[in-house]
Design an enzyme around this catalytic site. Structure first.
Site, PDB file in Angstrom:
ATOM      1  N   HIS A 235       0.843  -1.202   0.000  1.00  8.73           N
ATOM      2  CA  HIS A 235       0.000   0.000   0.000  1.00  8.73           C
ATOM      3  C   HIS A 235       0.875   1.247   0.000  1.00  8.73           C
ATOM      4  O   HIS A 235       1.922   1.283   0.624  1.00  8.73           O
ATOM      5  CB  HIS A 235      -0.966   0.013   1.187  1.00  8.73           C
ATOM      6  N   LEU A 236       0.404   2.227  -0.716  1.00  2.91           N
ATOM      7  CA  LEU A 236       1.104   3.505  -0.825  1.00  2.91           C
ATOM      8  C   LEU A 236       0.301   4.548  -0.044  1.00  2.91           C
ATOM      9  O   LEU A 236      -0.866   4.805  -0.365  1.00  2.91           O
ATOM     10  CB  LEU A 236       1.231   3.891  -2.305  1.00  2.91           C
TER      11      LEU A 236
END
Ligand code: ZN
Length: 144
Positions: free
Chosen positions: A102-103
């Site tokens: 996840h960013l």
């Protein structure tokens, strides 16, 4: 952990609640439930990948594209936003806590609580050149 136990996969399949901002064929963006600042969001690939090692490069590019767009959207959202951080933690030592890549995208402003503590001293050219050589070796060992 398999896909069936992954909280982010559960969000993709609507088995867990989330405040969703954007969805396309490859990526999903939703609000982080523990925001460091109001507006803190996550962009994930919809296909389960633990981290950079098993993330499809095209899916990674789409995750970045969506994060880029949402970083710009933050500045137009009315939420307090004087700057933006994009942050990806790959591996436990890098503070990854949910093992579905996840960013993070979050707005920053003067006086917010986010801190990144590190040793930022200048290094000599020899050390930098040795690191660059190690990275070129690492690139030559990639299978793509
Ligand atoms: Zn997952």
């Amino acid at each position: 952990m398999g896909d069936s136990e992954c909280v982010f996969c559960a969000i993709v399949h609507r088995g867990a609640a989330a405040s969703i901002i954007h969805e396309d064929d490859t990526a999903l963006a939703f609000m982080d439930h523990r925001p460091v600042t109001p507006g803190h969001l996550l962009v994930i690939p919809k296909a389960h990948a633990v981290g950079l090692e098993d993330l499809d490069e095209r899916a990674g590019a789409q995750v970045w594209l969506v994060a880029h767009r949402l970083g710009r959207a933050l500045r137009r959202s009315g939420l307090r936003c004087e700057g933006v951080n994009l942050f990806l933690a790959d591996g436990e030592a890098a503070f990854q806590e949910v093992f579905h890549v996840h960013l993070h995208v979050f707005p920053r402003f003067t006086g917010d609580s986010f801190r990144l503590d590190a040793d930022w001293r200048l290094r000599d050219r020899g050390e930098l050149d040795r690191s660059a050589e190690a990275l070129r070796l690492g690139m030559s060992r990639l299978d793509c």
